[in-house]
Every structure is written in C-alpha cells, then in structure tokens.
Design an enzyme around this catalytic site. Structure first.
Site, short mmCIF file in Angstrom:
data_model
loop_
_atom_site.label_atom_id
_atom_site.label_comp_id
_atom_site.label_asym_id
_atom_site.label_seq_id
_atom_site.Cartn_x
_atom_site.Cartn_y
_atom_site.Cartn_z
CG ASP A 15 -2.66 2.52 6.35
OD1 ASP A 15 -2.93 3.57 6.71
OD2 ASP A 15 -2.55 2.43 5.00
CG ASP B 112 -1.67 1.25 1.42
OD1 ASP B 112 -2.36 1.90 0.35
OD2 ASP B 112 -1.63 1.98 2.58
CG ASP C 23 -1.74 7.78 0.41
OD1 ASP C 23 -1.16 8.85 0.68
OD2 ASP C 23 -1.93 7.16 -0.75
#
Length: 272
Positions: free
Chosen positions: A212, A8, A10
């Site tokens: 996240d 991922d 961001d």
C-alpha cells in the site's frame, strides 16, 4: 500458479487496528496447504515479526526493516544491509529543520531520544516498543535504518534537506504518509525479495505481492503479480498504474482476493 506470496503488513495485511483478522489467518493457512511459500515484507523489526510468527505458529520467511534483513523459516539470517557509518552519523548529528521525531534501528531494537506514546498504538498486537537513549551515543556501525515520523508536509520538506545532504549515499522513501525512512542505497523490499527467491530457486515471476505504500513500489513492480490496496498512497498508484487495485485493509481485502484466487482461479475478480 504463484509459488510465493509476499505481504506488506501495515495498511495491507493488518487491519486499521493493527491486528490480523481471522479471515486473513485462515487464508494464510490455506496458502500453506497449497505449498505456497509465505513471506512477510515489512518495515517492522525482525525481533517483532519473529515474536508474531511464534505467537501465531506461522511458518514464513521474513523481509524486515524494508529490506535491510532477510530471515529463513528457522530464523537464519540470509541477508543484511546496514547504513554506512558516515551516513548514520550525518543523519543523527545534523540539525534538521523539522518537527518530526527520529527513530533508529539496529539488530538490538528500536531507539529514540524522547517518549512518543502515540506511536505505540501501531504495536498493540506485538507489544514491541522503543528504548529511550541519547541519540548522540548511538553506535554508528550497526544502524540498519533511520526513520522520521511526523506531518507529511513537514516530512516532504525534510526529504529535500536529506537529499541535499546525502545525495546518492542513501535511499529515501515514505513507508507511510507520516513516516520517512533513510535506508542503505539499493535497499528495498524488491531487492530483498530477489535475494530470497534466488535462495529458494524461484524467479520473481513465480511470486505475487501485496502492498500500500511507496516502500512497496519495487516489490510490487518486480513480481509476476503485484496488487495495490484500495487504501494505498496515491503516489504508489500513480507509479504503478498498470497494477490491479483490490479493496481496503479494513475489510481484509487480501484475504478476499486470495479466497477468490484459490476457489475460482479462472473467473475475473471484483473487490466488491
């Protein structure tokens, strides 16, 4: 030894200032030296990610738009998934009880109905930006996803409205606490990674992944080794309590973990 690493962006690979750290870039280069396939799995647009890869001279596969597009190392489109036109029409034309801003994506870019300069801070690294349009005139046949950005409590209430209106005709997920996404049914990073691994002749067991947010849930839960960031959404940690938690993105925790994995593969890891 994993053969593919999916990241991922961001809140995971990017630091809070939305830049890639030097340690992270160095670690990515080490992975490539070990013939480990790199894949960036992000909600960001393919156009932006292709620009970033070009600027950094990185060879990586792309899963963009939270699984709506998959591109090869050469930029070839391997997979696409769009919102049905009737779903896009309902979301765009309905009057929702929300203060959140609406953002529409297709292969040509990112579109919204009014200026929102604060959102551009997340794109300082690439310079990618929205285009202002009349939302009601948006072509409905090529919309990849629609996002709402705003306060989390407001978005949670909006999620209920959207679900009541759409039912099972779309997939709703939080890609961040302040971003709610409307995606095609069955569209997520995990499903897109399945397409990519089949293309490469790999299995999901051959993969590691880092994330996240709730848009990483399917990907992290399906790979051989999934890792949750220390700064992850609490909902993600609750959904996948069996997965290890590493450090914070501000400390380039992915690089920290992978350096240990490359140098001391038989020793236990501590994020400290």
């Amino acid at each position: 030894m994993a053969r593919l690493a999916a990241f991922d962006m961001d809140g995971t690979l990017l630091m809070p200032d939305h830049h890639l750290g030097e340690k992270t870039l160095s670690t990515l280069a080490r992975l490539r030296e070990r013939d480990i396939t790199l894949t960036f799995a992000t909600g960001r647009h393919a156009l932006e990610m292709q620009h970033i890869l070009g600027a950094l001279s990185l060879d990586a596969y792309l899963i963009t738009g939270n699984g709506t597009r998959v591109h090869s190392l050469e930029g070839e489109l391997l997979h696409r998934d769009d919102l049905p036109a009737d779903v896009a029409e309902l979301v765009l034309y309905q009057q929702w009880d929300t203060r959140a801003s609406m953002h529409i994506f297709n292969d040509d870019g990112w579109f919204t109905g009014k200026e929102n300069p604060a959102l551009l801070q997340a794109f300082v690294y690439s310079g990618f930006r929205y285009q202002i349009i009349d939302v009601k005139k948006m072509p409905l046949g090529s919309v990849t996803k629609i996002c709402f950005c705003g306060d989390h409590d407001d978005l949670t209430r909006l999620q209920i409205q959207l679900y009541e209106a759409l039912g099972e005709r779309a997939h709703l997920c939080f890609s961040a606490t302040d971003c709610l996404e409307v995606l095609p049914v069955g569209c997520n990073k995990g499903a897109a990674l399945t397409v990519l691994t089949q293309h490469l002749g790999l299995s999901l067991r051959d993969c590691m992944a880092f994330g996240d947010a709730m848009n990483d849930r399917e990907m992290l839960g399906s790979v051989g080794s999934g890792f949750i960031m220390g700064n992850a959404m609490p909902q993600l940690r609750a959904e996948l309590p069996h997965l290890p938690v590493i450090g914070h993105c501000r400390n380039q925790a992915v690089s920290h973990y992978l350096t240990h994995w490359l140098d001391y593969p038989h020793l236990p890891y501590s994020p400290e």
